[in-house]
Motif scaffolding. Structure first.
Motif, mmCIF file in Angstrom:
data_model
loop_
_atom_site.group_PDB
_atom_site.id
_atom_site.type_symbol
_atom_site.label_atom_id
_atom_site.label_comp_id
_atom_site.label_asym_id
_atom_site.label_seq_id
_atom_site.Cartn_x
_atom_site.Cartn_y
_atom_site.Cartn_z
ATOM 1 N N LEU B 264 0.831 -1.196 0.000
ATOM 2 C CA LEU B 264 0.000 0.000 0.000
ATOM 3 C C LEU B 264 0.875 1.258 0.000
ATOM 4 O O LEU B 264 0.654 2.192 -0.775
ATOM 5 C CB LEU B 264 -0.923 -0.015 1.216
ATOM 6 N N PHE B 265 1.916 1.261 0.851
ATOM 7 C CA PHE B 265 2.845 2.405 0.895
ATOM 8 C C PHE B 265 3.536 2.580 -0.451
ATOM 9 O O PHE B 265 3.685 3.690 -0.956
ATOM 10 C CB PHE B 265 3.910 2.197 1.971
ATOM 11 N N ILE B 266 3.976 1.449 -1.018
ATOM 12 C CA ILE B 266 4.675 1.475 -2.309
ATOM 13 C C ILE B 266 3.770 2.106 -3.364
ATOM 14 O O ILE B 266 4.174 2.969 -4.136
ATOM 15 C CB ILE B 266 5.091 0.042 -2.714
ATOM 16 N N ARG B 267 2.500 1.695 -3.339
ATOM 17 C CA ARG B 267 1.546 2.200 -4.325
ATOM 18 C C ARG B 267 1.342 3.702 -4.160
ATOM 19 O O ARG B 267 1.424 4.459 -5.128
ATOM 20 C CB ARG B 267 0.221 1.458 -4.163
ATOM 21 N N LEU B 268 1.110 4.124 -2.907
ATOM 22 C CA LEU B 268 0.859 5.547 -2.670
ATOM 23 C C LEU B 268 2.051 6.384 -3.115
ATOM 24 O O LEU B 268 1.906 7.443 -3.711
ATOM 25 C CB LEU B 268 0.575 5.792 -1.177
ATOM 26 N N ARG B 269 3.256 5.868 -2.827
ATOM 27 C CA ARG B 269 4.463 6.592 -3.197
ATOM 28 C C ARG B 269 4.570 6.701 -4.728
ATOM 29 O O ARG B 269 4.855 7.764 -5.273
ATOM 30 C CB ARG B 269 5.663 5.839 -2.618
ATOM 31 N N LEU B 270 4.305 5.589 -5.418
ATOM 32 C CA LEU B 270 4.446 5.603 -6.876
ATOM 33 C C LEU B 270 3.382 6.476 -7.542
ATOM 34 O O LEU B 270 3.620 7.056 -8.599
ATOM 35 C CB LEU B 270 4.369 4.180 -7.438
ATOM 36 N N LEU B 271 2.211 6.578 -6.907
ATOM 37 C CA LEU B 271 1.165 7.402 -7.512
ATOM 38 C C LEU B 271 1.536 8.876 -7.467
ATOM 39 O O LEU B 271 1.078 9.667 -8.282
ATOM 40 C CB LEU B 271 -0.175 7.183 -6.794
ATOM 41 N N ARG B 272 2.374 9.255 -6.501
ATOM 42 C CA ARG B 272 2.668 10.676 -6.312
ATOM 43 C C ARG B 272 4.009 11.114 -6.884
ATOM 44 O O ARG B 272 4.209 12.297 -7.136
ATOM 45 C CB ARG B 272 2.674 11.003 -4.820
ATOM 46 N N VAL B 273 4.923 10.150 -7.056
ATOM 47 C CA VAL B 273 6.303 10.532 -7.359
ATOM 48 C C VAL B 273 6.414 11.208 -8.731
ATOM 49 O O VAL B 273 5.688 10.878 -9.665
ATOM 50 C CB VAL B 273 7.218 9.289 -7.259
ATOM 51 N N ASN B 274 7.282 12.206 -8.813
ATOM 52 C CA ASN B 274 7.602 12.842 -10.098
ATOM 53 C C ASN B 274 8.673 12.019 -10.800
ATOM 54 O O ASN B 274 9.712 11.749 -10.220
ATOM 55 C CB ASN B 274 8.137 14.260 -9.883
ATOM 56 N N LEU B 275 8.406 11.622 -12.038
ATOM 57 C CA LEU B 275 9.378 10.825 -12.784
ATOM 58 C C LEU B 275 10.083 11.739 -13.765
ATOM 59 O O LEU B 275 9.569 11.993 -14.836
ATOM 60 C CB LEU B 275 8.662 9.690 -13.521
ATOM 61 N N LYS B 276 11.252 12.241 -13.360
ATOM 62 C CA LYS B 276 11.891 13.161 -14.288
ATOM 63 C C LYS B 276 12.761 12.414 -15.277
ATOM 64 O O LYS B 276 13.019 11.269 -15.164
ATOM 65 C CB LYS B 276 12.676 14.255 -13.595
#
Lengths: 295, 276
Positions: B264-276
């Motif tokens: 769940l944490f992994i998912r939340l983090r990936l949903l928000r992270v900026n992929l530069k």
């Protein structure tokens, strides 16, 4: 014409910095749309947001009239910032991964590599490619499956003159096929040669947008002189096109719209009984216009 | 889903570090498994060769395999950290994967690696048991087989913890160091601050408890159970006292809970992270 991309009050900030500040614009089918601006003006950030890489802080974007999803992105070929691939995989395997995501075949891979001249290097590892070849692979990945929309971020960045010309030729070919192309560039010359429409960005703000011909006026300046300069000025002012005429110490500066040429001016002066002693066309430098715009 | 697994397989199987590390894993596992048979020590009513026969082999092999779970977790950290450092998360999303696809694909890879070690452990246990046990019956083969599945859950949990560090920290070096430091000594230090009863429910401790060491195979009596005789020899007194541990199934439930929470944490983090 069909709306391809719409930005509505798009906003993206990093801490205190507003990388994209309240930008609204729309790109229609078949346009070659340039995002023009100096480094750090928010071009790449804008493209990053519309390709799902960055989450906007405000506003929204629409692809084909709908909120952007992965299914839209599969219809779009994109290259943003540098090409990103697995260095330990071959050119072909890297393309295979993208083809798997977008549901394209090995035949499509061959075609995209052919267009960009990479077929002979398809077994080379990405990590072993030169900067120019990496950029070509980035373009090849964007062209995979012949997508209807291309999103390119400074596609000629870091290329040698030959690569520069090649990539520009590829983009022009794609544009001629009726594709919609959205392209960021800080090169005015590139935008002028390639784009039909342009939006000028500075510090994340949209300064101006519209057709290239309108925005980057192609008024030419003609330097004219005659023995009787005051008579010449009178004649120029009487031109039916309503020309702007400026007196300078050495000569007159006459601003011509795109449909008139220096020869027309000469003929007109001659008909009015003035013999022109000097006639010189001067293209306004695009850089000057650009600097004027972003002031 | 099938597509995501295929893509992960291309990326992993063509990655030289992955191939080498998995080969080392395989060789080391077999070596340790075999080398222990050479150890000589004597305990009453026990021979080393018993470890290779049913039913002890079901404890012994997963326990040996569990040494290498941290190794597998590091492989997962490497593969995930590379996606950030090569900018290929960026490339994948741009080409039409969703943020959810990113973690689903990585968890799919974890499940595939865990299945591989499950098969390796199962095969080693069954083959060893069949060769080393006299008068094998079907009942003997399958009694205590559940230990292997606890081991499978352990492998999943360790790799998910590794994935969590990799997604959170974005850097291979930092993730590997903090992952190892978390298991030892960060969590053990925190555990000393809580009551005994709660200690077994910390993530690393609970995950570790899924495969218990020889002390819990009901085979060696605890040291205090030996009574020194007057003549200096030792004598076994009564039954070995089992340490007061929660049951395997409670621990398995706790670990499953942690694994889901990490995802769940992994998912939340990936949903928000900026992929530069």
């Amino acid at each position: 014409m069909q709306e391809v991309l719409t930005l509505e009050n798009l906003h993206k900030s990093y801490g205190q910095t507003h990388a994209v500040n309240d930008v609204s614009l729309s790109v229609k089918s078949g346009q070659v749309y340039g995002l023009l601006g100096p480094n750090g003006s928010g071009k790449t950030t804008t493209l990053g947001v519309i390709m799902g890489l960055l989450q906007p802080n405000g506003g929204y974007y629409r692809w084909f009239g709908e909120p952007g999803t992965k299914m839209h992105r599969r219809r779009i070929g994109a290259l943003i910032e540098n090409p990103h691939f697995y260095p330990y995989l071959s050119v072909c395997d890297n393309m295979r991964i993208i083809a798997r995501i977008k549901d394209y075949t090995d035949e499509d891979i061959k075609m995209a590599l052919g267009i960009t001249g990479l077929l002979s290097r398809k077994h080379s590892k990405f990590g072993h490619l030169s900067l120019g070849l990496r950029q070509r692979l980035g373009i090849a990945a964007a062209l995979l499956g012949d997508p209807e929309v291309l999103v390119l971020d400074e596609p000629t960045n870091g290329l040698d003159p030959e690569g520069f010309a090649d990539i520009r030729r590829i983009i022009l070919e794609q544009a001629a096929k009726g594709k919609t192309i959205i392209m960021a560039s800080h090169l005015l010359d590139e935008v002028e040669k390639v784009c039909s429409h342009v939006a000028v960005l500075k510090n994340g703000k949209l300064l101006a947008d519209g057709p290239v011909g309108k925005l980057l006026t192609t008024e030419t300046v003609v330097l004219v002189d005659a023995d009787d300069r005051s008579k010449l000025k009178e004649v120029m002012n009487s031109h039916p096109a309503g020309l702007r005429v400026e007196s300078h110490p050495e000569c007159l500066h006459v601003y011509l719209p795109a449909n008139l040429k220096a020869g027309d001016l000469n003929r007109f002066a001659h008909e009015q009984g003035v013999v022109v002693s000097q006639l010189q066309t001067q293209r306004p430098t695009l850089e000057n216009q650009f600097l004027e715009l972003i002031k | 889903m099938k597509k995501l697994l295929q893509i992960e397989r291309i990326k992993a199987l063509e990655y030289p570090a992955f191939k080498v590390l998995m080969l080392i894993h395989f060789v080391l596992f077999l070596l340790v498994f075999l080398v222990i048979s050479r150890i000589r020590f004597s305990v009453p009513n026990f021979a080393i060769s018993d470890l290779y026969a049913f039913p002890l082999v079901w404890y012994y092999v997963p326990w040996v395999a569990s040494f290498f779970n941290i190794f597998l977790a590091i492989v997962v950290i490497l593969i995930t950290g590379n996606e950030y450092s090569h900018g290929t998360f960026h490339q994948s999303v741009m080409n039409g994967l969703s943020r959810d696809d990113l973690w689903v694909a990585k968890f799919g890879l974890i499940v595939q690696i865990a299945l591989y070690t499950l098969v390796l452990t199962l095969a080693t246990s069954i083959l060893s048991g069949l060769f080393s046990t006299e008068n094998v019956t079907l009942g003997m083969i399958f009694s205590h087989i559940e230990v292997v599945f606890l081991y499978f859950l352990q492998a999943l949990a360790y790799m998910t913890l590794g994935l969590f560090f990799a997604i959170l920290l974005k850097s291979n070096a930092l993730s590997i160091i903090l992952f190892i430091l978390y298991i030892f000594p960060i969590e053990p230090i925190i555990r000393t601050a809580v009551p005994d009863a709660a200690r077994d429910f910390f993530p690393a401790k609970a995950i570790g408890l899924l495969t218990k060491g020889p002390g819990h195979w009901g085979l060696f009596p605890q040291a205090q159970d030996y009574i020194a005789n007057a003549d200096g020899s030792f004598q076994l007194q009564g039954l070995p006292s089992a340490e007061n541990l929660p049951s395997d199934w409670i621990i398995a439930g706790v670990v499953l809970g942690y694994t889901l929470l990490l995802l769940l944490f992994i998912r939340l983090r990936l949903l928000r992270v900026n992929l530069k």
